[in-house]
Design an enzyme around this catalytic site. Structure first.
Site, PDB file in Angstrom:
ATOM      1  N   ASN A 159       0.861  -1.190   0.000  1.00 27.72           N
ATOM      2  CA  ASN A 159       0.000   0.000   0.000  1.00 27.72           C
ATOM      3  C   ASN A 159       0.896   1.239   0.000  1.00 27.72           C
ATOM      4  O   ASN A 159       1.717   1.419   0.909  1.00 27.72           O
ATOM      5  CB  ASN A 159      -0.888  -0.057   1.257  1.00 27.72           C
ATOM      6  N   ASP A 175      -0.112   4.490  -0.074  1.00 24.78           N
ATOM      7  CA  ASP A 175      -0.809   5.728   0.328  1.00 24.78           C
ATOM      8  C   ASP A 175       0.116   6.730   1.003  1.00 24.78           C
ATOM      9  O   ASP A 175       0.020   7.940   0.773  1.00 24.78           O
ATOM     10  CB  ASP A 175      -1.923   5.416   1.345  1.00 24.78           C
ATOM     11  N   HIS A 176       0.988   6.216   1.885  1.00 25.96           N
ATOM     12  CA  HIS A 176       1.731   7.167   2.719  1.00 25.96           C
ATOM     13  C   HIS A 176       2.942   7.779   2.034  1.00 25.96           C
ATOM     14  O   HIS A 176       3.538   8.724   2.550  1.00 25.96           O
ATOM     15  CB  HIS A 176       2.046   6.538   4.077  1.00 25.96           C
ATOM     16  N   ARG A 211       4.123  18.746   1.382  1.00 23.89           N
ATOM     17  CA  ARG A 211       4.769  19.891   0.740  1.00 23.89           C
ATOM     18  C   ARG A 211       4.024  20.413  -0.490  1.00 23.89           C
ATOM     19  O   ARG A 211       4.427  21.401  -1.077  1.00 23.89           O
ATOM     20  CB  ARG A 211       6.198  19.508   0.311  1.00 23.89           C
ATOM     21  N   HIS A 257      -5.620   3.792  -1.721  1.00 27.21           N
ATOM     22  CA  HIS A 257      -6.942   4.174  -1.202  1.00 27.21           C
ATOM     23  C   HIS A 257      -7.221   5.614  -1.607  1.00 27.21           C
ATOM     24  O   HIS A 257      -6.549   6.532  -1.150  1.00 27.21           O
ATOM     25  CB  HIS A 257      -6.911   4.035   0.325  1.00 27.21           C
ATOM     26  N   ARG A 269      -9.280   8.384  -0.902  1.00 28.36           N
ATOM     27  CA  ARG A 269     -10.242   8.789   0.135  1.00 28.36           C
ATOM     28  C   ARG A 269     -11.093   9.943  -0.369  1.00 28.36           C
ATOM     29  O   ARG A 269     -10.667  10.726  -1.214  1.00 28.36           O
ATOM     30  CB  ARG A 269      -9.495   9.201   1.414  1.00 28.36           C
ATOM     31  N   ARG A 284      -6.847  12.928   1.027  1.00 30.58           N
ATOM     32  CA  ARG A 284      -5.760  13.368   1.916  1.00 30.58           C
ATOM     33  C   ARG A 284      -4.403  12.804   1.501  1.00 30.58           C
ATOM     34  O   ARG A 284      -3.375  13.334   1.859  1.00 30.58           O
ATOM     35  CB  ARG A 284      -6.058  13.022   3.372  1.00 30.58           C
ATOM     36  N   HIS A 285      -4.397  11.684   0.784  1.00 32.28           N
ATOM     37  CA  HIS A 285      -3.097  11.192   0.294  1.00 32.28           C
ATOM     38  C   HIS A 285      -3.155  10.918  -1.211  1.00 32.28           C
ATOM     39  O   HIS A 285      -2.739  11.754  -2.006  1.00 32.28           O
ATOM     40  CB  HIS A 285      -2.540  10.024   1.130  1.00 32.28           C
ATOM     41  N   GLU A 343      -8.748   0.774  -3.182  1.00 32.95           N
ATOM     42  CA  GLU A 343      -9.562   0.848  -1.954  1.00 32.95           C
ATOM     43  C   GLU A 343     -10.515   2.015  -2.062  1.00 32.95           C
ATOM     44  O   GLU A 343     -10.094   3.133  -2.393  1.00 32.95           O
ATOM     45  CB  GLU A 343      -8.653   1.077  -0.746  1.00 32.95           C
ATOM     46  N   THR A 375      -8.205   3.576   8.461  1.00 36.58           N
ATOM     47  CA  THR A 375      -9.445   2.800   8.443  1.00 36.58           C
ATOM     48  C   THR A 375      -9.555   2.065   9.777  1.00 36.58           C
ATOM     49  O   THR A 375      -8.857   1.087  10.015  1.00 36.58           O
ATOM     50  CB  THR A 375      -9.433   1.813   7.261  1.00 36.58           C
ATOM     51  N   GLU A 391     -11.035  -9.296   2.975  1.00 32.44           N
ATOM     52  CA  GLU A 391      -9.767  -8.945   3.627  1.00 32.44           C
ATOM     53  C   GLU A 391     -10.045  -8.768   5.117  1.00 32.44           C
ATOM     54  O   GLU A 391     -10.875  -7.952   5.510  1.00 32.44           O
ATOM     55  CB  GLU A 391      -9.185  -7.658   3.031  1.00 32.44           C
ATOM     56  N   HIS A 442      -3.597  -4.619   7.698  1.00 31.68           N
ATOM     57  CA  HIS A 442      -3.711  -3.439   8.556  1.00 31.68           C
ATOM     58  C   HIS A 442      -2.818  -3.567   9.775  1.00 31.68           C
ATOM     59  O   HIS A 442      -2.987  -4.483  10.581  1.00 31.68           O
ATOM     60  CB  HIS A 442      -5.151  -3.141   9.018  1.00 31.68           C
ATOM     61  N   GLY A 471       1.178  -1.426   4.344  1.00 34.32           N
ATOM     62  CA  GLY A 471       1.561  -0.098   3.883  1.00 34.32           C
ATOM     63  C   GLY A 471       2.399   0.691   4.861  1.00 34.32           C
ATOM     64  O   GLY A 471       3.610   0.829   4.708  1.00 34.32           O
ATOM     65  N   HIS A 472       1.746   1.199   5.912  1.00 37.72           N
ATOM     66  CA  HIS A 472       2.364   2.192   6.778  1.00 37.72           C
ATOM     67  C   HIS A 472       3.734   1.757   7.297  1.00 37.72           C
ATOM     68  O   HIS A 472       4.703   2.524   7.253  1.00 37.72           O
ATOM     69  CB  HIS A 472       1.413   2.506   7.945  1.00 37.72           C
TER      70      HIS A 472
HETATM   71  N1  PXP Z   1      -5.831  -3.083   4.000  1.00 29.59           N
HETATM   72  C1  PXP Z   1      -6.759  -2.107   4.057  1.00 29.59           C
HETATM   73  C2  PXP Z   1      -8.129  -2.427   3.589  1.00 29.59           C
HETATM   74  C3  PXP Z   1      -6.442  -0.810   4.524  1.00 29.59           C
HETATM   75  O1  PXP Z   1      -7.386   0.140   4.588  1.00 29.59           O
HETATM   76  C4  PXP Z   1      -5.105  -0.543   4.887  1.00 29.59           C
HETATM   77  C5  PXP Z   1      -4.724   0.834   5.329  1.00 29.59           C
HETATM   78  O2  PXP Z   1      -4.972   1.754   4.339  1.00 29.59           O
HETATM   79  C6  PXP Z   1      -4.180  -1.583   4.791  1.00 29.59           C
HETATM   80  C7  PXP Z   1      -4.573  -2.851   4.375  1.00 29.59           C
HETATM   81  C8  PXP Z   1      -2.744  -1.373   5.138  1.00 29.59           C
HETATM   82  O3  PXP Z   1      -2.631  -1.031   6.477  1.00 29.59           O
HETATM   83  P1  PXP Z   1      -1.257  -0.477   7.008  1.00 29.59           P
HETATM   84  O4  PXP Z   1      -0.989   0.791   6.271  1.00 29.59           O
HETATM   85  O5  PXP Z   1      -1.508  -0.281   8.468  1.00 29.59           O
HETATM   86  O6  PXP Z   1      -0.223  -1.528   6.714  1.00 29.59           O
END
Ligand code: PXP
Length: 258
Positions: free
Chosen positions: A15, A17-18, A26, A51, A53, A57-58, A78, A109, A159, A202, A224-225
């Site tokens: 993922n 997103d971040h 920035r 994702h 949103r 936001r990202h 997502e 989430t 999931e 997650h 992801g994170h």
């Molecule tokens: N799966 C889903 C459905 C999510 O919403 C997220 C977070 O956006 C993740 C997996 C990944 O979670 P994390 O970023 O905490 O690894």
């Protein structure tokens, strides 16, 4: 690990997103989530998750279009169950759409989708996506009621939300951690028996991934994170390779136990 084994190959979805979160801090183009996705692909990721949103936001609309043009991997898009997101999904036709609950004020989430309670609302989304050959994934808590409702709705994938398990590990509440892992394990068995393709994700880290990767019913983890954070220290390819290595160790053990 071969797909012929009784324990299926476990895909790693990254993922990104971040990467966009850092870019947006920035308001410029760097770091580019598409570049991160390409690096993830080279490092052994099997899919990319992003994702979009409601508040953007990202990830942005441009990122989604660009990811679909540039990346050689399946995109797991997502989305919340809203008309706006459905239209975007039907326009872009990603490999899969993972429907998640979304609240503007949440940091991430926070809980799974209430498929049982929102069944009537979700039917149209599932039907319209599947009619366009987009696989439908539902992000739910490891709760039998939600898994059964997901199967009844005709989802392709469920999931499982591993957030409660990972949070308990983070605060070293080992009794809760083990109980939460057991919930995930039972939900994976139930979903698999109902014919759903089971994924999980997650909050997963190097420390928490192996117990989840050892569950033989799972086909994919989405992470992801932690990986994006760890990329600051190790670099993104090395962080992904280390996650993959830990998944493979757990999977080998699961294969031997099967
Ligand atoms: N799966 C889903 C459905 C999510 O919403 C997220 C977070 O956006 C993740 C997996 C990944 O979670 P994390 O970023 O905490 O690894």
């Amino acid at each position: 690990m071969s797909k012929q084994n009784s324990v299926p190959y476990l895909r790693l979805g990254v993922n990104i997103d971040h990467v966009a979160t850092i870019r947006n801090a920035r308001g410029i183009r760097h770091p580019d989530p598409v570049r991160a996705a390409l690096l993830a692909s080279e490092a052994g990721a099997d899919g990319i998750t992003a994702h979009l949103r409601e508040d953007r936001r990202h990830i942005s609309d441009f990122d989604i279009a660009h990811l679909l043009q540039e990346i050689p991997l399946p995109l797991n898009f997502e989305m919340a169950a809203t008309d706006e997101m459905l239209e975007i999904a039907l326009t872009h036709k990603p490999n899969a759409c993972c429907i998640v609950p979304e609240k503007r004020e949440e940091v991430t989430t926070e809980g799974g989708l209430d498929v049982a309670g929102g069944f009537d609302h979700l039917v149209r989304y599932t039907d319209e996506l599947r009619a366009k050959n987009i696989r439908v994934s539902l992000f739910v808590d490891p709760d039998p009621k939600q898994i059964e409702a997901s199967a009844k709705l005709g989802a392709d994938i469920v999931e499982l939300h591993t957030g409660a398990y990972c949070e308990a590990h983070e605060v070293r509440d080992m009794a809760k951690r083990d109980a939460e892992l057991e919930r995930v394990r039972e939900a994976a068995i139930l979903g698999d028996a109902l014919g759903l393709e089971m994924h999980a994700g997650h909050g997963l880290t190097f420390d928490t991934v192996e117990s989840v990767a050892a569950l033989p019913q799972l086909h994919e983890l989405n992470i992801g994170h932690f990986l994006i954070g760890e990329a600051i220290f190790l670099g993104l390819p090395a962080a992904i390779r280390e996650m993959r290595r830990r998944m493979d160790i757990a999977r080998k053990k699961a294969g031997r136990a099967a």
